[in-house]
Design a protein around this motif. Structure first.
Motif, PDB file in Angstrom:
ATOM      1  N   VAL A 143       0.842  -1.198   0.000  1.00 19.98           N
ATOM      2  CA  VAL A 143       0.000   0.000   0.000  1.00 19.98           C
ATOM      3  C   VAL A 143       0.870   1.239   0.000  1.00 19.98           C
ATOM      4  O   VAL A 143       1.900   1.283   0.679  1.00 19.98           O
ATOM      5  CB  VAL A 143      -0.937  -0.005   1.237  1.00 19.98           C
ATOM      6  N   ASP A 144       0.467   2.250  -0.775  1.00 22.99           N
ATOM      7  CA  ASP A 144       1.112   3.560  -0.740  1.00 22.99           C
ATOM      8  C   ASP A 144       0.546   4.334   0.448  1.00 22.99           C
ATOM      9  O   ASP A 144      -0.662   4.563   0.534  1.00 22.99           O
ATOM     10  CB  ASP A 144       0.850   4.318  -2.048  1.00 22.99           C
ATOM     11  N   ASP A 145       1.408   4.764   1.373  1.00 26.72           N
ATOM     12  CA  ASP A 145       0.941   5.405   2.595  1.00 26.72           C
ATOM     13  C   ASP A 145       0.331   6.782   2.366  1.00 26.72           C
ATOM     14  O   ASP A 145      -0.399   7.280   3.224  1.00 26.72           O
ATOM     15  CB  ASP A 145       2.102   5.537   3.598  1.00 26.72           C
ATOM     16  N   VAL A 146       0.618   7.421   1.248  1.00 26.61           N
ATOM     17  CA  VAL A 146       0.126   8.782   0.990  1.00 26.61           C
ATOM     18  C   VAL A 146      -1.208   8.752   0.257  1.00 26.61           C
ATOM     19  O   VAL A 146      -2.182   9.362   0.687  1.00 26.61           O
ATOM     20  CB  VAL A 146       1.164   9.596   0.204  1.00 26.61           C
ATOM     21  N   THR A 147      -1.259   8.024  -0.862  1.00 25.09           N
ATOM     22  CA  THR A 147      -2.493   7.968  -1.643  1.00 25.09           C
ATOM     23  C   THR A 147      -3.438   6.870  -1.177  1.00 25.09           C
ATOM     24  O   THR A 147      -4.583   6.819  -1.625  1.00 25.09           O
ATOM     25  CB  THR A 147      -2.172   7.746  -3.124  1.00 25.09           C
ATOM     26  N   LEU A 148      -2.973   5.972  -0.290  1.00 19.09           N
ATOM     27  CA  LEU A 148      -3.744   4.828   0.199  1.00 19.09           C
ATOM     28  C   LEU A 148      -4.101   3.852  -0.914  1.00 19.09           C
ATOM     29  O   LEU A 148      -5.005   3.023  -0.770  1.00 19.09           O
ATOM     30  CB  LEU A 148      -5.011   5.287   0.916  1.00 19.09           C
ATOM     31  N   GLU A 149      -3.397   3.923  -2.023  1.00 15.21           N
ATOM     32  CA  GLU A 149      -3.654   3.028  -3.145  1.00 15.21           C
ATOM     33  C   GLU A 149      -3.052   1.652  -2.876  1.00 15.21           C
ATOM     34  O   GLU A 149      -1.951   1.530  -2.356  1.00 15.21           O
ATOM     35  CB  GLU A 149      -3.063   3.610  -4.424  1.00 15.21           C
ATOM     36  N   CYS A 150      -3.788   0.608  -3.217  1.00 15.70           N
ATOM     37  CA  CYS A 150      -3.255  -0.748  -3.144  1.00 15.70           C
ATOM     38  C   CYS A 150      -2.423  -0.991  -4.403  1.00 15.70           C
ATOM     39  O   CYS A 150      -2.960  -1.162  -5.496  1.00 15.70           O
ATOM     40  CB  CYS A 150      -4.380  -1.773  -3.044  1.00 15.70           C
ATOM     41  N   LEU A 151      -1.113  -0.982  -4.235  1.00 16.09           N
ATOM     42  CA  LEU A 151      -0.217  -1.121  -5.380  1.00 16.09           C
ATOM     43  C   LEU A 151      -0.171  -2.548  -5.899  1.00 16.09           C
ATOM     44  O   LEU A 151      -0.031  -2.770  -7.101  1.00 16.09           O
ATOM     45  CB  LEU A 151       1.199  -0.673  -4.993  1.00 16.09           C
ATOM     46  N   ARG A 152      -0.280  -3.499  -4.989  1.00 16.39           N
ATOM     47  CA  ARG A 152      -0.258  -4.906  -5.406  1.00 16.39           C
ATOM     48  C   ARG A 152      -0.820  -5.765  -4.288  1.00 16.39           C
ATOM     49  O   ARG A 152      -0.563  -5.526  -3.107  1.00 16.39           O
ATOM     50  CB  ARG A 152       1.165  -5.339  -5.752  1.00 16.39           C
ATOM     51  N   ALA A 153      -1.595  -6.778  -4.682  1.00 17.63           N
ATOM     52  CA  ALA A 153      -2.119  -7.782  -3.755  1.00 17.63           C
ATOM     53  C   ALA A 153      -1.828  -9.141  -4.369  1.00 17.63           C
ATOM     54  O   ALA A 153      -2.463  -9.527  -5.352  1.00 17.63           O
ATOM     55  CB  ALA A 153      -3.615  -7.586  -3.517  1.00 17.63           C
ATOM     56  N   VAL A 154      -0.873  -9.855  -3.801  1.00 17.69           N
ATOM     57  CA  VAL A 154      -0.379 -11.120  -4.346  1.00 17.69           C
ATOM     58  C   VAL A 154      -0.973 -12.253  -3.518  1.00 17.69           C
ATOM     59  O   VAL A 154      -0.746 -12.332  -2.308  1.00 17.69           O
ATOM     60  CB  VAL A 154       1.158 -11.174  -4.321  1.00 17.69           C
ATOM     61  N   LEU A 155      -1.717 -13.143  -4.160  1.00 12.36           N
ATOM     62  CA  LEU A 155      -2.358 -14.267  -3.480  1.00 12.36           C
ATOM     63  C   LEU A 155      -1.693 -15.569  -3.891  1.00 12.36           C
ATOM     64  O   LEU A 155      -1.516 -15.846  -5.079  1.00 12.36           O
ATOM     65  CB  LEU A 155      -3.850 -14.300  -3.809  1.00 12.36           C
ATOM     66  N   ASP A 156      -1.343 -16.371  -2.911  1.00  5.93           N
ATOM     67  CA  ASP A 156      -0.762 -17.687  -3.164  1.00  5.93           C
ATOM     68  C   ASP A 156      -0.836 -18.508  -1.880  1.00  5.93           C
ATOM     69  O   ASP A 156      -1.057 -17.964  -0.795  1.00  5.93           O
ATOM     70  CB  ASP A 156       0.685 -17.562  -3.642  1.00  5.93           C
ATOM     71  N   THR A 157      -0.617 -19.811  -2.032  1.00  4.07           N
ATOM     72  CA  THR A 157      -0.639 -20.683  -0.856  1.00  4.07           C
ATOM     73  C   THR A 157       0.625 -20.539  -0.029  1.00  4.07           C
ATOM     74  O   THR A 157       0.627 -20.867   1.163  1.00  4.07           O
ATOM     75  CB  THR A 157      -0.808 -22.141  -1.299  1.00  4.07           C
ATOM     76  N   SER A 158       1.701 -20.080  -0.626  1.00  2.00           N
ATOM     77  CA  SER A 158       2.952 -19.865   0.101  1.00  2.00           C
ATOM     78  C   SER A 158       3.699 -18.713  -0.555  1.00  2.00           C
ATOM     79  O   SER A 158       3.838 -18.672  -1.784  1.00  2.00           O
ATOM     80  CB  SER A 158       3.813 -21.142   0.076  1.00  2.00           C
ATOM     81  N   ILE A 159       4.171 -17.773   0.248  1.00  2.00           N
ATOM     82  CA  ILE A 159       4.919 -16.619  -0.259  1.00  2.00           C
ATOM     83  C   ILE A 159       6.196 -16.505   0.564  1.00  2.00           C
ATOM     84  O   ILE A 159       6.145 -16.216   1.763  1.00  2.00           O
ATOM     85  CB  ILE A 159       4.093 -15.322  -0.164  1.00  2.00           C
ATOM     86  N   SER A 160       7.321 -16.738  -0.050  1.00  2.00           N
ATOM     87  CA  SER A 160       8.609 -16.696   0.630  1.00  2.00           C
ATOM     88  C   SER A 160       9.236 -15.312   0.512  1.00  2.00           C
ATOM     89  O   SER A 160       8.712 -14.423  -0.172  1.00  2.00           O
ATOM     90  CB  SER A 160       9.549 -17.747   0.030  1.00  2.00           C
ATOM     91  N   GLY A 161      10.392 -15.139   1.168  1.00  2.00           N
ATOM     92  CA  GLY A 161      11.106 -13.874   1.061  1.00  2.00           C
ATOM     93  C   GLY A 161      11.558 -13.593  -0.362  1.00  2.00           C
ATOM     94  O   GLY A 161      11.549 -12.447  -0.820  1.00  2.00           O
ATOM     95  N   LYS A 162      11.963 -14.640  -1.088  1.00  2.00           N
ATOM     96  CA  LYS A 162      12.371 -14.451  -2.493  1.00  2.00           C
ATOM     97  C   LYS A 162      11.195 -13.997  -3.344  1.00  2.00           C
ATOM     98  O   LYS A 162      11.368 -13.188  -4.263  1.00  2.00           O
ATOM     99  CB  LYS A 162      12.961 -15.756  -3.025  1.00  2.00           C
TER     100      LYS A 162
END
Length: 332
Positions: A143-162
Motif C-alpha cells: 500500500v502507498d501510505d500517501v495515496t492509500l492506493e493498493c499497489l499490489r495484492a499477491v495471493l498464493d498458498t505460500s509466499i517466501s522472502g524471495k
C-alpha cells in the motif's frame, strides 16, 4: 413525542369508533385541526429507495455516507441528510462485528515524511484466509501510505522472502522505487533475501517494534477493509477464482470506493490531483519544530471534486505531521 401522522390516525379512529366530531377529537388528542387536512407534497422516492437497497446489497459493508457518494456519482442529486433518512427508514444498517483484541502499549515514532507525495513510502503486510475446502492461502498487500492506493495484492498458498523480493522488483520497474518501505518483523520480511535486496536497491527498510501493529497503521487499516468487505463476504473454492475476485476487488478499491480520509475521493483520483496541485499552485513545504507544514497561497474557487481532494490532502499532511512529531522530541 407523537408525530403528526400518529395524531391524524388517532383522530380518525375516534371519529370512526366513537362518532366524535373533528373539533372534539382534535381537542382530546391535542392535535391542531389544520394538520388534519395536510397532504404531503413530497415527490415519490420509490425508485430512489429501491436503488439504495440495491447498492446496500452490493456493498453490504458500506454505511450511508459512502452510499451517498455512490448515488451522487450516478447523478442523483440529494443531500446527505435525505440519504441518511431513507437509509434509516428502510431499516438498513451495517452489522457490527465483534472486534478482536489489539496490542496495547506505547507507540514508537513513525518514520518522518518530509513531503506527502505519492511513491514516498510503501507498507507491506500479509493477510491469511482459507478456501471452502480448508486449504489456506496468504495475500501480500503493498500500500502507498500517501495515496492509500493498493499497489499490489499477491495471493498464493505460500509466499517466501524471495517471492516478496521478486514482486517488489516488478512493482519498482513499473512505478519507480519508494524512499522507504515499512513492515513488521515476519520471517519472510526479515529474510536474507529481503535484507540483501533492500541494500542493493538502496531502499530504506523500516521495521516496526515487535507486537505493535499500530505502527504500521496504513496497511493494517487496508487489511481490515479487505477482510471486512471481501474475505468475510466471499466463499473461495480455487486459487484461480480467488485471484480473479481479489483483482476485481482491488480495482474497485482503487478506482470506485470513496475514502473518507481522502475527502471521499478515490486513490486513483487523489494521486494525480495531488501532483497537479503541487505543480500548479507552487506550494512550498518546510519542516521544523517537529511539524510538517504547508503554505496555502490564494487560489480560485475549486469544484466540488477538487475541493474534496484538497481537503483529503490537507488531512493527510496533518496526519503525517502528528504521527511524525514524537521523532523530533525523542531526538532532542
Amino acid at each position: 413525542m407523537v408525530t403528526p401522522a400518529a395524531k391524524r390516525e388517532a383522530v380518525a379512529r375516534l371519529q370512526t369508533a366513537l362518532g366524535m366530531s373533528e373539533r372534539r377529537a382534535c381537542a382530546v388528542v391535542g392535535a391542531d385541526r389544520t394538520s388534519m387536512r395536510y397532504r404531503s407534497s413530497r415527490a415519490d422516492d420509490g425508485d430512489l429507495r429501491s436503488r439504495l437497497r440495491e447498492l446496500t446489497q452490493q456493498r453490504r459493508r458500506f454505511g450511508y455516507r459512502r452510499l451517498h457518494i455512490l448515488l451522487r456519482r450516478e447523478g442523483i442529486t440529494i443531500n446527505r441528510k435525505m440519504t441518511q433518512r431513507l437509509y434509516r427508514e428502510e431499516g438498513l444498517t451495517v452489522r457490527r462485528r465483534k472486534g478482536r483484541k489489539r496490542a496495547v502499549g506505547a507507540r514508537a515514532p513513525a518514520p518522518v515524511l518530509a513531503l506527502a507525495l505519492p511513491n514516498q513510502r510503501w507498507s507491506l503486510d500479509f493477510v491469511h484466509d482459507q478456501m471452502a475446502t480448508g486449504r489456506r492461502f496468504r495475500i501480500l498487500n503493498i500500500v502507498d501510505d500517501v495515496t492509500l492506493e493498493c499497489l499490489r495484492a499477491v495471493l498464493d498458498t505460500s509466499i517466501s522472502g524471495k517471492r516478496v523480493v521478486r514482486e517488489l522488483g516488478d512493482l519498482i520497474a513499473e512505478r519507480g522505487a519508494p524512499k522507504m518501505i515499512v513492515s513488521d518483523n515476519g520471517t519472510e520480511l526479515t529474510s536474507n533475501a529481503v535484507l540483501a535486496w533492500s541494500g542493493d536497491a538502496s531502499v530504506e527498510w523500516h521495521y516496526i517494534a515487535p507486537g505493535k501493529p499500530t505502527q504500521n497503521g496504513f496497511v493494517e487499516s487496508f487489511n481490515g477493509r479487505m477482510r471486512d468487505e471481501l474475505l468475510n463476504e466471499t466463499l473461495f473454492f480455487t486459487v484461480r477464482q480467488a485471484r480473479t475476485i481479489l483483482a476485481r476487488w482491488v480495482e474497485d478499491y482503487n478506482t470506485e470506493r470513496p475514502h473518507s480520509s481522502l475527502g471521499y475521493a478515490t486513490p486513483a483520483a487523489f494521486a494525480p490531483e495531488l501532483e497537479k496541485q503541487r505543480s500548479v499552485s507552487g506550494c512550498s513545504w518546510m519542516k521544523g519544530g517537529g511539524h510538517v507544514t504547508r503554505s496555502q497561497p490564494r487560489q480560485a474557487p475549486l469544484t466540488n471534486d477538487s475541493a474534496a481532494t484538497r481537503r483529503g490532502s490537507q488531512q493527510l499532511s496533518y496526519r503525517f505531521a502528528l504521527n511524525s512529531a514524537p521523532t523530533f522530541l525523542a531526538m532532542s
